[in-house]
Design a protein around this motif. Structure first.
Motif, PDB file in Angstrom:
ATOM      1  N   GLY A  92       0.811  -1.203   0.000  1.00  0.00           N
ATOM      2  CA  GLY A  92       0.000   0.000   0.000  1.00  0.00           C
ATOM      3  C   GLY A  92       0.849   1.259   0.000  1.00  0.00           C
ATOM      4  N   VAL A  93       0.176   2.399   0.106  1.00  0.00           N
ATOM      5  CA  VAL A  93       0.857   3.698   0.089  1.00  0.00           C
ATOM      6  C   VAL A  93       1.686   3.868   1.363  1.00  0.00           C
ATOM      7  CG1 VAL A  93       0.513   6.193   0.109  1.00  0.00           C
ATOM      8  CG2 VAL A  93      -0.908   4.762  -1.358  1.00  0.00           C
ATOM      9  N   ARG A  94       2.940   4.315   1.185  1.00  0.00           N
ATOM     10  CA  ARG A  94       3.814   4.628   2.312  1.00  0.00           C
ATOM     11  C   ARG A  94       4.460   5.989   2.066  1.00  0.00           C
ATOM     12  NH1 ARG A  94       1.363   0.897   3.748  1.00  0.00           N
ATOM     13  NH2 ARG A  94       2.045  -1.027   4.802  1.00  0.00           N
ATOM     14  N   VAL A  95       4.642   6.766   3.136  1.00  0.00           N
ATOM     15  CA  VAL A  95       5.316   8.060   3.018  1.00  0.00           C
ATOM     16  C   VAL A  95       6.821   7.837   2.993  1.00  0.00           C
ATOM     17  CG1 VAL A  95       5.778  10.276   4.129  1.00  0.00           C
ATOM     18  CG2 VAL A  95       3.451   9.338   4.129  1.00  0.00           C
ATOM     19  N   VAL A  96       7.472   8.384   1.967  1.00  0.00           N
ATOM     20  CA  VAL A  96       8.924   8.360   1.887  1.00  0.00           C
ATOM     21  C   VAL A  96       9.506   9.561   2.619  1.00  0.00           C
ATOM     22  CG1 VAL A  96      10.908   8.468   0.317  1.00  0.00           C
ATOM     23  CG2 VAL A  96       8.874   7.128  -0.312  1.00  0.00           C
ATOM     24  N   GLU A  97       8.911  10.723   2.404  1.00  0.00           N
ATOM     25  CA  GLU A  97       9.395  11.953   3.030  1.00  0.00           C
ATOM     26  C   GLU A  97       8.321  13.024   2.953  1.00  0.00           C
ATOM     27  OE1 GLU A  97      12.595  13.835   0.937  1.00  0.00           O
ATOM     28  OE2 GLU A  97      11.583  13.714  -1.004  1.00  0.00           O
ATOM     29  N   PHE A  98       8.475  14.027   3.799  1.00  0.00           N
ATOM     30  CA  PHE A  98       7.694  15.256   3.701  1.00  0.00           C
ATOM     31  C   PHE A  98       8.641  16.403   3.384  1.00  0.00           C
ATOM     32  CE2 PHE A  98       4.600  13.354   6.939  1.00  0.00           C
ATOM     33  CZ  PHE A  98       3.638  13.076   5.981  1.00  0.00           C
ATOM     34  N   ASN A  99       8.167  17.331   2.561  1.00  0.00           N
ATOM     35  CA  ASN A  99       8.815  18.624   2.420  1.00  0.00           C
ATOM     36  C   ASN A  99       7.805  19.687   2.814  1.00  0.00           C
ATOM     37  OD1 ASN A  99      11.229  17.530   1.503  1.00  0.00           O
ATOM     38  ND2 ASN A  99      10.633  17.670  -0.642  1.00  0.00           N
ATOM     39  N   ALA A 100       8.315  20.834   3.228  1.00  0.00           N
ATOM     40  CA  ALA A 100       7.452  21.902   3.710  1.00  0.00           C
ATOM     41  C   ALA A 100       7.262  22.992   2.666  1.00  0.00           C
ATOM     42  CB  ALA A 100       8.036  22.502   4.995  1.00  0.00           C
ATOM     43  N   ARG A 101       7.518  22.665   1.415  1.00  0.00           N
ATOM     44  CA  ARG A 101       7.441  23.649   0.324  1.00  0.00           C
ATOM     45  C   ARG A 101       7.192  22.906  -0.979  1.00  0.00           C
ATOM     46  NH1 ARG A 101      11.732  21.000  -2.274  1.00  0.00           N
ATOM     47  NH2 ARG A 101      13.002  20.162  -0.605  1.00  0.00           N
ATOM     48  N   PHE A 102       6.959  23.692  -2.036  1.00  0.00           N
ATOM     49  CA  PHE A 102       6.798  23.104  -3.357  1.00  0.00           C
ATOM     50  C   PHE A 102       8.096  22.413  -3.774  1.00  0.00           C
ATOM     51  CE2 PHE A 102       3.423  26.377  -3.841  1.00  0.00           C
ATOM     52  CZ  PHE A 102       2.388  25.553  -4.267  1.00  0.00           C
ATOM     53  N   GLY A 103       7.971  21.239  -4.375  1.00  0.00           N
ATOM     54  CA  GLY A 103       9.136  20.496  -4.818  1.00  0.00           C
ATOM     55  C   GLY A 103       9.636  20.991  -6.166  1.00  0.00           C
ATOM     56  N   ASP A 104      10.918  20.817  -6.380  1.00  0.00           N
ATOM     57  CA  ASP A 104      11.562  21.183  -7.627  1.00  0.00           C
ATOM     58  C   ASP A 104      12.247  19.918  -8.157  1.00  0.00           C
ATOM     59  OD1 ASP A 104      13.313  22.118  -9.612  1.00  0.00           O
ATOM     60  OD2 ASP A 104      13.894  23.902  -8.491  1.00  0.00           O
ATOM     61  N   PRO A 105      11.848  19.373  -9.309  1.00  0.00           N
ATOM     62  CA  PRO A 105      11.195  20.049 -10.436  1.00  0.00           C
ATOM     63  C   PRO A 105       9.696  19.801 -10.601  1.00  0.00           C
ATOM     64  CG  PRO A 105      12.201  18.030 -11.220  1.00  0.00           C
ATOM     65  CD  PRO A 105      12.475  18.086  -9.734  1.00  0.00           C
ATOM     66  N   GLU A 106       9.019  19.146  -9.654  1.00  0.00           N
ATOM     67  CA  GLU A 106       7.598  18.831  -9.867  1.00  0.00           C
ATOM     68  C   GLU A 106       6.727  20.081 -10.035  1.00  0.00           C
ATOM     69  OE1 GLU A 106       8.983  15.655  -6.802  1.00  0.00           O
ATOM     70  OE2 GLU A 106       9.518  17.696  -7.382  1.00  0.00           O
ATOM     71  N   THR A 107       7.079  21.159  -9.340  1.00  0.00           N
ATOM     72  CA  THR A 107       6.302  22.398  -9.469  1.00  0.00           C
ATOM     73  C   THR A 107       6.202  22.834 -10.927  1.00  0.00           C
ATOM     74  OG1 THR A 107       7.009  23.107  -7.276  1.00  0.00           O
ATOM     75  CG2 THR A 107       6.213  24.829  -8.750  1.00  0.00           C
ATOM     76  N   GLN A 108       7.273  22.607 -11.665  1.00  0.00           N
ATOM     77  CA  GLN A 108       7.346  23.066 -13.047  1.00  0.00           C
ATOM     78  C   GLN A 108       6.381  22.329 -13.972  1.00  0.00           C
ATOM     79  OE1 GLN A 108       9.876  23.111 -10.699  1.00  0.00           O
ATOM     80  NE2 GLN A 108      11.806  23.174 -11.821  1.00  0.00           N
ATOM     81  N   VAL A 109       5.843  21.168 -13.527  1.00  0.00           N
ATOM     82  CA  VAL A 109       4.856  20.458 -14.352  1.00  0.00           C
ATOM     83  C   VAL A 109       3.455  20.483 -13.750  1.00  0.00           C
ATOM     84  CG1 VAL A 109       6.526  18.959 -15.479  1.00  0.00           C
ATOM     85  CG2 VAL A 109       5.477  18.210 -13.342  1.00  0.00           C
ATOM     86  N   VAL A 110       3.342  20.713 -12.460  1.00  0.00           N
ATOM     87  CA  VAL A 110       2.018  20.766 -11.831  1.00  0.00           C
ATOM     88  C   VAL A 110       1.347  22.114 -12.102  1.00  0.00           C
ATOM     89  CG1 VAL A 110       0.773  20.744  -9.629  1.00  0.00           C
ATOM     90  CG2 VAL A 110       2.587  19.068 -10.055  1.00  0.00           C
ATOM     91  N   LEU A 111       2.080  23.207 -11.915  1.00  0.00           N
ATOM     92  CA  LEU A 111       1.455  24.526 -12.067  1.00  0.00           C
ATOM     93  C   LEU A 111       0.979  24.829 -13.489  1.00  0.00           C
ATOM     94  CD1 LEU A 111       3.498  26.855  -9.677  1.00  0.00           C
ATOM     95  CD2 LEU A 111       1.395  25.560  -9.254  1.00  0.00           C
ATOM     96  N   PRO A 112       1.682  24.401 -14.548  1.00  0.00           N
ATOM     97  CA  PRO A 112       1.149  24.680 -15.894  1.00  0.00           C
ATOM     98  C   PRO A 112      -0.188  24.008 -16.169  1.00  0.00           C
ATOM     99  CG  PRO A 112       3.486  24.154 -16.021  1.00  0.00           C
ATOM    100  CD  PRO A 112       3.044  23.856 -14.615  1.00  0.00           C
ATOM    101  N   ARG A 113      -0.529  22.969 -15.420  1.00  0.00           N
ATOM    102  CA  ARG A 113      -1.791  22.257 -15.627  1.00  0.00           C
ATOM    103  C   ARG A 113      -2.934  22.824 -14.773  1.00  0.00           C
ATOM    104  NH1 ARG A 113      -2.080  16.986 -14.181  1.00  0.00           N
ATOM    105  NH2 ARG A 113      -3.756  16.825 -15.727  1.00  0.00           N
ATOM    106  N   LEU A 114      -2.579  23.687 -13.787  1.00  0.00           N
ATOM    107  CA  LEU A 114      -3.592  24.247 -12.891  1.00  0.00           C
ATOM    108  C   LEU A 114      -4.320  25.393 -13.572  1.00  0.00           C
ATOM    109  CD1 LEU A 114      -4.844  24.379 -10.005  1.00  0.00           C
ATOM    110  CD2 LEU A 114      -2.982  25.969  -9.424  1.00  0.00           C
TER     111      LEU A 114
END
Length: 430
Positions: free
Chosen positions: A277-299
């Motif tokens: 099942g789903v397991r947490v690998v890590e938490f970050n307290a901010r937008f990730g880089d480079p994922e932000t660069q592909v999530v925001l253009p779709r919003l």
């Protein structure tokens, strides 16, 4: 609304692009920024780690919302200083940012909130590390407890390599005080990144993405801050986002509130979809880089109002988010020698041609003006080349067409970002 984005990388460039597209945002300032972001924002001199300076600039320029990009300013209390000055700020307090600043703290929160994650041991000496490695077996996962710029994790089947990494972490950094490492069991299965906006009480998930951490094709080579990413994920199970909200994000936000340290900002949930099942690998307290660069253009929902709602405890009032059906792919161009010893000062060419590729955008991560005014590489990850299109294959083609236009001596990039998923999407007609 006037918005100040704190930071200087491709993530901050992507945030500035999305904020500038919001009709309710009149001005975007980015500090310290860089030469590339000037196409959509005013670049202002700023020390991102100086909370008093950030707060003073915000008040002086009449800023309505400060958006803190990188992790170090958050862990250092910059958001606290901005809020104390009476300015709305998107980003958690220093205490809440410990979800990223200390992996041991994050494990404690997850245990209290009954959030599924890898079994782990917090170790403060090499003997403890050796015992933990033997207990969990290979592959070995060793994580620096503190911030490490996305490069504090080693995953290896070589016990000596794992011990050497732990030893280097435990030796600490000058002035860093006591050091610790977290040794975890290895989690099988594909990884997913999910950003969840939080206002201290309510949560709103964005679209999932997947990034590629290893330097070379086929997930080979050393870990990096991220060499590429894509969204959407045609292979993600139905109901994944709802499950993560229910089992991970909301319980963590509730637990942080229970402790008197509410989390307001974006909770980056790094996840493994394991055989159990789903397991947490890590938490970050901010937008990730480079994922932000592909999530925001779709919003499609305007970003400025959404971030301000999170900053002011009003996420419950937000309308359901709108998303484009288009796909987005980002390929990172890194400097020669990255990640161990990135080379600075090499000239860049072809950026105008790259930006002219249909469906492509060039985002600057580590660039600077050289002595003659021409752009040169100034950081490990130099550019993010983003492609968007009706399908992952189209988006991928645009991104790599842009990459092909850029010249950088010794530059490194992966050639397989989103390749498997694009093929899968074609097969299933996604």
């Amino acid at each position: 609304m006037r918005v100040l984005v704190v930071g200087s990388g491709a993530r901050e460039h992507a945030l500035a692009v999305a904020l500038a597209a919001d009709d309710d945002v009149s001005d975007v300032l980015v500090g310290p920024g860089g030469p590339g972001v000037a196409d959509v924002a005013e670049v202002v001199p700023l020390d991102p780690l100086d909370g008093a300076a950030v707060a003073a600039l915000a008040r002086e320029r009449g800023v309505d919302l400060v958006v803190v990009g990188p992790e170090a300013p958050l862990v250092g209390g910059v958001a606290d200083a901005v809020r104390a000055a009476g300015v709305d700020c998107f980003g958690p307090s220093a205490v809440a940012a410990r979800l990223e600043g200390s992996k041991a703290f994050a494990k404690d929160v997850m245990a209290s909130a009954d959030v599924p994650t890898a079994m782990a041991r917090v170790c403060t000496d090499v003997d403890q590390v050796a015992a933990a490695l033997d207990a969990f077996g290979a592959p070995h996962v060793v994580k620096d407890d503190g911030l490490a710029g996305g490069k504090g994790v080693v995953v290896t089947s070589d016990r000596e390599e794992a011990l050497a990494h732990a030893r280097s972490c435990l030796e600490g950094r000058p002035g860093a005080g006591a050091s610790a490492v977290v040794v975890e069991e290895f989690l099988d299965g594909p990884e997913v990144s999910l950003f969840v906006l939080c206002d201290g009480r309510d949560v709103v998930p964005l679209a999932p993405a997947q990034d590629s951490k290893r330097l070379r094709d086929g997930d080979e080579g050393p870990n990096t801050g991220g060499m590429g990413a894509y969204s959407p994920l045609p292979w993600a199970p139905e109901g994944l986002v709802d499950e993560v909200v229910e089992r991970v994000a909301q319980p963590v936000v509730d637990e942080m509130a229970r402790r008197g340290t509410p989390f307001a900002g974006v909770l980056y949930c790094g996840l493994a979809l394991t055989s159990r099942g789903v397991r947490v690998v890590e938490f970050n307290a901010r937008f990730g880089d480079p994922e932000t660069q592909v999530v925001l253009p779709r919003l499609r929902t305007p970003l400025g109002g959404l971030l301000r709602a999170a900053a002011t405890g009003r996420l419950a009032e937000a309308a359901p988010l709108g998303w484009s059906s288009d796909a987005a792919v980002v390929v990172v161009l890194a400097a020669g020698g990255y990640p161990a010893a990135p080379r600075a000062g090499d000239p860049l060419s072809g950026l105008e041609a790259a930006a002219a590729v249909p469906g492509a955008r060039v985002l600057h991560a580590g660039t600077a003006a050289g002595a003659d005014g021409a752009l040169v590489a100034s950081g490990g990850r130099v550019l993010s080349l983003v492609g968007t299109g009706a399908t992952l294959a189209d988006a991928r083609a645009a991104a790599y067409a842009a990459v092909a236009e850029v010249g950088l001596q010794g530059g490194q990039h992966r050639t397989d970002i989103a390749a498997a998923s694009a093929a899968l999407a074609e097969e299933v007609g996604a």
